[in-house]
Design an enzyme around this catalytic site. Structure first.
Site, PDB file in Angstrom:
ATOM      1  N   ARG A  48       0.093  -0.402   4.939  1.00  0.00           N
ATOM      2  CA  ARG A  48       0.790   0.160   6.102  1.00  0.00           C
ATOM      3  C   ARG A  48       2.175   0.621   5.671  1.00  0.00           C
ATOM      4  O   ARG A  48       2.595   0.357   4.545  1.00  0.00           O
ATOM      5  CB  ARG A  48       0.886  -0.891   7.220  1.00  0.00           C
ATOM      6  CG  ARG A  48       1.333  -2.236   6.664  1.00  0.00           C
ATOM      7  CD  ARG A  48       2.217  -3.003   7.540  1.00  0.00           C
ATOM      8  NE  ARG A  48       3.400  -2.297   7.896  1.00  0.00           N
ATOM      9  CZ  ARG A  48       4.479  -2.215   7.112  1.00  0.00           C
ATOM     10  NH1 ARG A  48       4.514  -2.789   5.914  1.00  0.00           N
ATOM     11  NH2 ARG A  48       5.536  -1.548   7.506  1.00  0.00           N
ATOM     12  N   GLN A 193       5.582  -7.347  11.602  1.00  0.00           N
ATOM     13  CA  GLN A 193       5.935  -6.814  10.282  1.00  0.00           C
ATOM     14  C   GLN A 193       7.344  -7.257   9.863  1.00  0.00           C
ATOM     15  O   GLN A 193       7.620  -7.411   8.673  1.00  0.00           O
ATOM     16  CB  GLN A 193       5.874  -5.278  10.287  1.00  0.00           C
ATOM     17  CG  GLN A 193       4.478  -4.702  10.371  1.00  0.00           C
ATOM     18  CD  GLN A 193       4.059  -4.418  11.797  1.00  0.00           C
ATOM     19  OE1 GLN A 193       4.467  -5.111  12.733  1.00  0.00           O
ATOM     20  NE2 GLN A 193       3.234  -3.407  11.990  1.00  0.00           N
ATOM     21  N   ASP A 234       7.999   7.339  10.757  1.00  0.00           N
ATOM     22  CA  ASP A 234       6.609   7.716  10.470  1.00  0.00           C
ATOM     23  C   ASP A 234       6.401   9.216  10.524  1.00  0.00           C
ATOM     24  O   ASP A 234       5.461   9.745   9.935  1.00  0.00           O
ATOM     25  CB  ASP A 234       5.659   7.004  11.433  1.00  0.00           C
ATOM     26  CG  ASP A 234       5.572   5.534  11.079  1.00  0.00           C
ATOM     27  OD1 ASP A 234       6.458   4.774  11.514  1.00  0.00           O
ATOM     28  OD2 ASP A 234       4.664   5.175  10.311  1.00  0.00           O
TER      29      ASP A 234
END
Ligand code: MRU
Length: 345
Positions: A48, A193, A234
């Site tokens: 990820r 995370q 992102d």
């Protein structure tokens, strides 16, 4: 150093991923020799973080070619399998970008694909190191402080990239310059995370930090406990809007209210000039079990439904600086439609 994504030629050609769903409790690896295993690893977040997804996408094309050769796929099947990798997650542009960096080399054979994919991996590390120095310079100049206290969100370190990290890379750079105060790491619900991965990296690097609930971040900022927010991205659209882990826009709003800089750090591979503005970004919505349960145990009442967007969009006027390896732009000061072309590479 743990590498999130690595190509191994022996004992057989494959990608080796550190399984990020198991960290920090267990350091275990996933050996990827098939498209199914890679797509599952991407969708479960075993691998990820936008730049790491770019590396996995580029190397994944070589995996698909190897599987295709073993199983006798025709060109159409190979193309469809590569497309499955390319679209395994929708929001981080780096995944599709990584596949696209190598895809047209497929007719030239797997050796050429691997050469290009290795370049994607190597370039990511050098971009991250460069943007980290630029970001640290900008932050110290803007704040005028010798030491800055930082809030960050999600995980943007080596685990999220080919190596070194983006927003985390700036934090590391500030630490090396002895210009870093306390780091507030948002835990990053629902998959933690921040609490699991960023804290693990900060511990390894000996960086003083605390983990806070995401809901604490705005108050931490308004109470004057931090000097700057540094996050990753992102996808960065042509006008400087950015998508990042859900919760990021809340930090940006609080920073604007408190008058402290909100800094977005990403390699130029995250800049998507083909998408005009943030509203055009497709936001991944994940299984609601991730919010109505915790560590596999249901926490919400039976029948309660979850809402689980994995990312949010921060409008450009809330972003003090976007840093790539090519430079820094200041969207909040100079909103222009083609702002990002300067640092897109
Ligand atoms: O869902 P994830 O864990 O892939 O989300 C990751 C993030 O939002 C990161 O901040 C982003 O990809 C930048 S990583 C350098």
């Amino acid at each position: 150093m743990v590498l999130a994504v690595e190509w191994l030629d022996e004992p057989q050609p494959m990608i080796r991923l550190v399984d990020q769903t198991a960290l920090p409790a267990e350091e275990r690896y996933i050996d990827v020799t098939t498209v199914d295993v890679l797509v599952e690893a991407i969708q479960t977040l075993a691998v990820r973080g936008a730049p790491a997804l770019g590396a996995a996408g580029a190397l994944g094309v070589a995996v698909a070619m190897g599987q295709g050769a073993r199983e006798g796929w025709d060109a159409g099947r190979l193309d469809r399998e590569i497309e499955r990798i390319r679209t395994a997650r929708p929001t981080a542009v780096n995944l599709a970008w990584g596949v696209d960096q190598v895809r047209d080399a497929v007719p030239h054979g797997v050796a050429e694909v691997l050469t290009r994919a290795r370049r994607v991996v190597a370039d990511d590390e050098s971009a991250n190191r460069r943007l980290s120095a630029l970001g640290a310079d900008w932050i110290l100049a803007r704040t005028g402080l010798d030491q800055v206290r930082v809030v960050t969100h999600c995980n943007t370190g080596a685990l999220a990239t080919s190596a070194w990290g983006t927003a985390y890379g700036i934090i590391h750079e500030l630490h090396q310059r002895e210009s870093l105060g306390l780091v507030y790491a948002d835990e990053t619900r629902p998959l933690l995370q921040g609490a699991r991965l960023t804290s693990w990296e900060l511990m390894k690097d000996g960086i003083d930090h605390v983990i806070q609930a995401d809901g604490a971040a705005a108050s931490t900022i308004l109470r004057g406990l931090v000097d700057v927010a540094i996050i990753g991205a992102d996808r960065i659209t042509a006008n400087g809007d950015t998508a990042n882990k859900v919760g990021s826009v809340g930090l940006a709003l609080a920073c604007a209210r408190a008058g402290i800089p909100f800094v977005v750090a990403a390699p130029s591979s995250t800049v998507d000039l083909g998408t005009k503005r943030g509203e055009d970004i497709f936001i991944e919505e994940r299984d609601s079990d991730e919010v109505v349960a915790f560590a596999g145990v249901r926490t919400a009442p039976e029948g309660a439904r979850g809402f689980n967007p994995a990312f949010d969009v921060t409008p450009n006027d809330l972003i003090s600086a976007i840093v790539t390896e090519h430079g820094v732009v200041e969207p909040a000061l100079t909103p222009q439609p083609d702002l990002l072309s300067q640092i897109a590479g």
